[in-house]
Design a protein around this motif. Structure first.
Motif, PDB file in Angstrom:
ATOM      1  N   LEU A 165       0.770  -1.232   0.186  1.00 52.62           N
ATOM      2  CA  LEU A 165       0.081  -0.083   0.086  1.00 52.62           C
ATOM      3  C   LEU A 165       0.977   1.214   0.044  1.00 52.62           C
ATOM      4  N   SER A 166       2.091   1.281   0.662  1.00 53.01           N
ATOM      5  CA  SER A 166       2.793   2.363   0.720  1.00 53.01           C
ATOM      6  C   SER A 166       3.514   2.631  -0.598  1.00 53.01           C
ATOM      7  N   LYS A 167       4.212   1.559  -1.290  1.00 56.06           N
ATOM      8  CA  LYS A 167       4.956   1.766  -2.410  1.00 56.06           C
ATOM      9  C   LYS A 167       3.988   1.939  -3.694  1.00 56.06           C
ATOM     10  N   GLN A 168       3.018   1.179  -3.418  1.00 55.65           N
ATOM     11  CA  GLN A 168       2.027   1.259  -4.735  1.00 55.65           C
ATOM     12  C   GLN A 168       1.061   2.492  -4.841  1.00 55.65           C
ATOM     13  N   LEU A 169       0.563   2.525  -3.753  1.00 53.69           N
ATOM     14  CA  LEU A 169      -0.455   3.785  -3.569  1.00 53.69           C
ATOM     15  C   LEU A 169      -0.142   5.035  -2.672  1.00 53.69           C
ATOM     16  N   GLY A 170       1.096   4.887  -2.120  1.00 48.56           N
ATOM     17  CA  GLY A 170       1.238   5.967  -1.370  1.00 48.56           C
ATOM     18  C   GLY A 170       0.536   5.907   0.138  1.00 48.56           C
ATOM     19  N   ALA A 171      -0.007   4.791   0.422  1.00 48.27           N
ATOM     20  CA  ALA A 171      -0.684   4.904   1.599  1.00 48.27           C
ATOM     21  C   ALA A 171      -0.001   4.355   2.764  1.00 48.27           C
ATOM     22  N   LYS A 172      -0.269   5.176   4.041  1.00 51.49           N
ATOM     23  CA  LYS A 172       0.279   4.638   4.965  1.00 51.49           C
ATOM     24  C   LYS A 172      -0.751   4.593   6.307  1.00 51.49           C
ATOM     25  N   PRO A 173      -0.597   3.693   7.206  1.00 51.93           N
ATOM     26  CA  PRO A 173      -1.670   3.394   8.217  1.00 51.93           C
ATOM     27  C   PRO A 173      -1.466   4.669   9.276  1.00 51.93           C
ATOM     28  N   VAL A 174      -2.703   4.927   9.669  1.00 54.10           N
ATOM     29  CA  VAL A 174      -2.728   6.173  10.703  1.00 54.10           C
ATOM     30  C   VAL A 174      -2.563   5.472  12.083  1.00 54.10           C
ATOM     31  N   ARG A 175      -2.749   4.102  12.153  1.00 57.37           N
ATOM     32  CA  ARG A 175      -2.875   3.656  13.277  1.00 57.37           C
ATOM     33  C   ARG A 175      -2.606   2.023  13.080  1.00 57.37           C
ATOM     34  N   ARG A 176      -1.731   1.326  13.677  1.00 60.23           N
ATOM     35  CA  ARG A 176      -1.248  -0.117  13.641  1.00 60.23           C
ATOM     36  C   ARG A 176      -1.482  -0.702  15.074  1.00 60.23           C
ATOM     37  N   GLU A 177      -2.278  -1.636  15.291  1.00 61.36           N
ATOM     38  CA  GLU A 177      -2.413  -2.286  16.684  1.00 61.36           C
ATOM     39  C   GLU A 177      -2.149  -3.447  16.586  1.00 61.36           C
ATOM     40  N   GLY A 178      -1.747  -4.093  17.810  1.00 62.34           N
ATOM     41  CA  GLY A 178      -1.768  -5.804  18.003  1.00 62.34           C
ATOM     42  C   GLY A 178      -0.435  -6.293  17.377  1.00 62.34           C
TER      43      GLY A 178
END
Length: 147
Positions: A63-76
């Motif tokens: 998602l980061s490389k292909q769409l430039g998206a980074k999670p706003v939160r990562r849990e667990g």
């Protein structure tokens, strides 16, 4: 209201990444009509903690490389039993198979429309159950002492 084109793009990329890392039972729901905080949920599972982490890492990287998206939160992350990636437009749940059965998120979202996913992701359906049957068949039967 339905999931946006951006949400569908994120879901499909994440679903393909999960399938490529051998996730089980990948499914996505359009939750935009019942939740105002996100458009879609992606659910996937794996039979062990290491594979859960591998699937999560691959989804995040793609998602980061292909769409430039980074999670706003990562849990667990620490336990890697149920990792949640929140991208605002979509939320990704990658669960250990045991958590997937116990929490049964599909039951909660069954009234929401299921989103069409890439063929590789759809082909993962039933893999969790198949893996459980294989593991049960390979496990030695307990003897009279309980082992």
């Amino acid at each position: 209201m339905t999931a946006t084109d951006r949400s569908l793009e994120l879901i499909n990329t994440a679903a393909q990444a999960a399938a490529d890392k051998l996730a089980h039972d990948v499914i996505a729901y359009d939750v935009s009509d019942v939740l105002s905080i996100t458009d879609a949920f992606l659910l996937a599972s794996a039979p062990n903690d290491r594979q859960v982490k591998s699937i999560v890492d691959e989804i995040e990287e793609r998602l980061s490389k292909q769409l430039g998206a980074k999670p706003v939160r990562r849990e667990g992350d620490r336990e890697a039993r149920w990792v949640l990636l929140d991208y605002v437009d979509i939320v990704v749940h990658v669960q250990h198979s045991e958590e997937r059965v116990f929490y049964a998120l599909e039951r909660l979202w069954k009234d929401c429309p299921e989103l069409e996913l890439p063929a590789d992701a759809t082909a993962t359906r039933g893999k969790g159950e198949e893996h459980a049957r294989t593991q049960a068949a390979e496990s030695p039967a307990p003897d009279g002492d309980g082992w």
